[in-house]
Design an enzyme around this catalytic site. Structure first.
Site, PDB file in Angstrom:
ATOM      1  N   GLU A  47     -15.109  -7.810  37.752  1.00 25.91           N
ATOM      2  CA  GLU A  47     -14.389  -8.085  38.994  1.00 25.91           C
ATOM      3  C   GLU A  47     -14.007  -9.561  39.056  1.00 25.91           C
ATOM      4  OE1 GLU A  47     -15.352  -8.555  43.746  1.00 25.91           O
ATOM      5  OE2 GLU A  47     -16.523  -7.096  42.607  1.00 25.91           O
ATOM      6  N   ARG A  51     -10.153 -15.938  44.435  1.00 28.30           N
ATOM      7  CA  ARG A  51     -10.609 -17.124  45.159  1.00 28.30           C
ATOM      8  C   ARG A  51     -10.068 -18.418  44.551  1.00 28.30           C
ATOM      9  NH1 ARG A  51     -17.072 -15.651  45.729  1.00 28.30           N
ATOM     10  NH2 ARG A  51     -16.794 -13.491  46.421  1.00 28.30           N
ATOM     11  N   THR A  75     -12.076  -9.575  46.350  1.00 28.40           N
ATOM     12  CA  THR A  75     -11.593 -10.337  47.496  1.00 28.40           C
ATOM     13  C   THR A  75     -10.139  -9.986  47.808  1.00 28.40           C
ATOM     14  OG1 THR A  75     -12.957 -12.133  46.555  1.00 28.40           O
ATOM     15  CG2 THR A  75     -11.866 -12.579  48.629  1.00 28.40           C
ATOM     16  N   LYS A 135     -18.038  -0.662  48.702  1.00 25.29           N
ATOM     17  CA  LYS A 135     -18.820  -1.870  48.455  1.00 25.29           C
ATOM     18  C   LYS A 135     -19.673  -2.131  49.692  1.00 25.29           C
ATOM     19  CE  LYS A 135     -18.179  -6.867  47.837  1.00 25.29           C
ATOM     20  NZ  LYS A 135     -17.213  -7.915  47.425  1.00 25.29           N
TER      21      LYS A 135
END
Length: 219
Positions: A47, A51, A75, A135
């Site tokens: 993953e 960011r 994200t 998640k």
């Protein structure tokens, strides 16, 4: 991992490995060797979080240059990002939370996805929409193993990838739960090892993580 009805159950990232590395790529040049080290250590699902400014290019590089890697984007919080990461080669999507619009966009992408939840109501709302794999974030702050254990009886159809504050000591406790398919973490990517480009150390730590299971023994 939630998949469109036509997708094979084998597409679930929850079943690829006990641990999904959560990667923050600061230097694009590190993306490919880092991913190769993780794959060599037995962690194919990677993953890459959105960011940093190079995240999209990192996903693109890993998708194109690392055989055996199943690279995903983390994200993900907007519909626009969904389109961008899928175009870059992301094979799964992870969000820290969800909205109806975001879930609609992730479902429409045709790519497996894990919307983030931290409350029972969020889980029930996603189940109502046919989403069964999620998640759980931030795992430790949101109640940890005790919270997930409490969810298992009333909501056995929901499966989770807990992420947030999990390390090698606590991972087996999560993996012992019937509603946990895998955990997410970054402990196999120490900042000093990445900064020093010590990919051998990353591979060794990835191999240890890949061997984790309930009770700390090999799966």
């Amino acid at each position: 991992m939630s998949t469109p009805p036509s997708s094979s159950p084998a597409a679930s990232v929850l079943d690829l490995a006990p641990v999904v590395p959560v990667v923050v790529v600061d230097e694009l040049a590190d993306a490919v060797p880092l991913a190769r080290a993780l794959v060599a250590g037995g962690l194919p699902a990677i993953e890459v979080t959105l960011r940093t400014p190079v995240a999209l290019d990192a996903i693109r590089a890993i998708a194109g240059e690392v055989p055996g890697a199943v690279v995903g984007a983390g994200t993900v919080i907007t519909a626009e990002q969904v389109g961008e990461v899928v175009a870059a080669g992301a094979r799964f999507l992870v969000s820290p939370g969800w909205t109806d619009g975001l879930v609609d966009a992730m479902r429409a992408s045709g790519v497996p996805f894990l919307p983030g939840v931290s409350t029972t109501s969020e889980v029930v709302a996603l189940l109502e929409r046919g989403v069964r794999e999620m998640k759980f974030f931030p795992a430790e702050a949101a109640g940890g193993t005790a919270y997930l254990k409490a969810l298992a009886a009333p909501l056995p159809q929901a499966r989770f990838c807990p992420t947030g504050g999990i390390g090698p000591a606590s991972a087996p406790e999560y993996l012992a739960l019937p509603n946990v398919g895998c955990v997410g973490g970054s402990w196999m990517l120490p900042k000093d090892a990445v900064a020093g480009r010590d990919w051998g150390r990353v591979e060794a730590l990835a191999r240890e993580a890949a061997a984790l299971s309930a009770g700390g023994t090999s799966r």
